[in-house]
Scaffold this motif. Structure first.
Motif, short mmCIF file in Angstrom:
data_model
loop_
_atom_site.label_atom_id
_atom_site.label_comp_id
_atom_site.label_asym_id
_atom_site.label_seq_id
_atom_site.Cartn_x
_atom_site.Cartn_y
_atom_site.Cartn_z
N GLU A 53 0.83 -1.21 0.00
CA GLU A 53 0.00 0.00 0.00
C GLU A 53 0.86 1.26 0.00
OE1 GLU A 53 -0.60 -2.61 2.12
OE2 GLU A 53 -2.41 -3.33 1.13
N ALA A 54 1.98 1.21 0.71
CA ALA A 54 2.89 2.36 0.74
C ALA A 54 3.45 2.64 -0.65
CB ALA A 54 4.01 2.10 1.74
N ILE A 55 3.89 1.59 -1.34
CA ILE A 55 4.43 1.76 -2.70
C ILE A 55 3.35 2.29 -3.62
CG2 ILE A 55 5.41 0.57 -4.70
CD1 ILE A 55 6.53 -1.48 -2.65
N ALA A 56 2.16 1.73 -3.53
CA ALA A 56 1.05 2.18 -4.39
C ALA A 56 0.72 3.64 -4.13
CB ALA A 56 -0.17 1.30 -4.16
N SER A 57 0.84 4.07 -2.90
CA SER A 57 0.57 5.46 -2.58
C SER A 57 1.65 6.39 -3.12
CB SER A 57 0.46 5.62 -1.06
OG SER A 57 0.26 6.96 -0.71
#
Length: 73
Positions: A53-57
């Protein structure tokens, strides 16, 4: 003698201020992957998220599995 067998802390921010290290690590991983850096405020905003989720954000257009793997190390 205590009734507690285990005591667990939320490490980041409780015992150690690791925000600077997190920001630096994300920047280093981005450099390795040839991605643009992100400002500190934006990286701080992903702290606490799971890595996918961090990478996607931070990098919503990145789907390359090799890039995702670099961030998971």
């Amino acid at each position: 003698m205590s009734d507690y067998k285990v005591l667990i802390f939320d490490w980041d921010g409780t015992l150690v201020d690791s925000i600077g290290r997190i920001v630096e690590s994300i920047g280093m991983a981005a450099d390795v992957c040839g991605l643009p850096g992100r400002d500190e405020a934006r990286v701080r905003g992903i702290i606490g998220l799971a890595m996918p989720e961090a990478i996607a954000s931070l990098y919503p257009d990145v789907t390359d599995p090799k890039v995702v793997e670099v961030f998971r190390r």
